[in-house]
Scaffold this active site. Sequence first.
Site, PDB file in Angstrom:
ATOM      1  N   HIS A  62       0.813  -1.215   0.000  1.00 50.22           N
ATOM      2  CA  HIS A  62       0.000   0.000   0.000  1.00 50.22           C
ATOM      3  C   HIS A  62       0.844   1.262   0.000  1.00 50.22           C
ATOM      4  CE1 HIS A  62      -2.483  -2.876   2.660  1.00 50.22           C
ATOM      5  NE2 HIS A  62      -2.895  -3.014   1.425  1.00 50.22           N
ATOM      6  N   LYS A  72       5.959   6.332   7.200  1.00 53.25           N
ATOM      7  CA  LYS A  72       5.571   5.357   8.222  1.00 53.25           C
ATOM      8  C   LYS A  72       6.807   4.950   9.002  1.00 53.25           C
ATOM      9  CE  LYS A  72       1.959   3.284   5.384  1.00 53.25           C
ATOM     10  NZ  LYS A  72       1.585   2.106   4.591  1.00 53.25           N
ATOM     11  N   TYR A 132       2.240   1.085  13.643  1.00 51.53           N
ATOM     12  CA  TYR A 132       2.663   2.058  12.640  1.00 51.53           C
ATOM     13  C   TYR A 132       2.491   3.463  13.208  1.00 51.53           C
ATOM     14  CZ  TYR A 132       0.924  -1.458   9.200  1.00 51.53           C
ATOM     15  OH  TYR A 132       0.641  -2.579   8.471  1.00 51.53           O
ATOM     16  N   ASP A 168      -6.276  -6.643  -1.427  1.00 55.03           N
ATOM     17  CA  ASP A 168      -4.857  -6.743  -1.771  1.00 55.03           C
ATOM     18  C   ASP A 168      -4.621  -7.654  -2.972  1.00 55.03           C
ATOM     19  OD1 ASP A 168      -4.162  -4.927   0.155  1.00 55.03           O
ATOM     20  OD2 ASP A 168      -3.492  -6.416   1.604  1.00 55.03           O
TER      21      ASP A 168
END
Length: 184
Positions: A62, A72, A132, A168
């Site tokens: 992603h 991130k 994250y 996904d």
Amino acid sequence: MIFTTTTLKDAFIVDVEKKPDHRGFFARSFCAHEFEAYGLKPIVAQCNLSFNYKQGTVRGMHYQISPATETKLVRCTKGAIYDVIIDMRPESPTFLSHFGVELTAENHRALYVPEMFAHGYQTLTDDAEVSYQVGQFYTPGYERGLRYDDPFFNIEWPLEVTDISEKDLSWPLLRMMTVGSEVR
């Protein structure tokens, strides 16, 4: 903290620098000043937690496009994962290259993911948990993704894939997304 460059421009492995004593250890896992000193964006807009039941689960790949690009800082807080990033910046010398690293609760290691990098991981243990720190708010209209099994990247996932979301699985292959040298 100990910042180690990766093979991808602007991406870093971030290890904690432990200060041990008889109780265990203390370590800093984030410091805006230290991130800035390495030219990294120290902004945290959201903190996310992902829990995965089964070993072999894949989440990703992603990323978000402008004007909602994300940085991130990814850390495995329980179990172990194989974390992978792909440089999606057309102007970068490492454009379309990927890098993978094992993050575990035991090694306390994190991966800094720059803006315009696709990100995903595979769980190496059951009950793996991933934290994250994200530098931008999730913005659905700007989300993009790549197939985890795209032959162009030839990512060598350590285990057989046991679980992945329909979303996904539906991301296009890179060859279907490209026009010239730019990725849409």
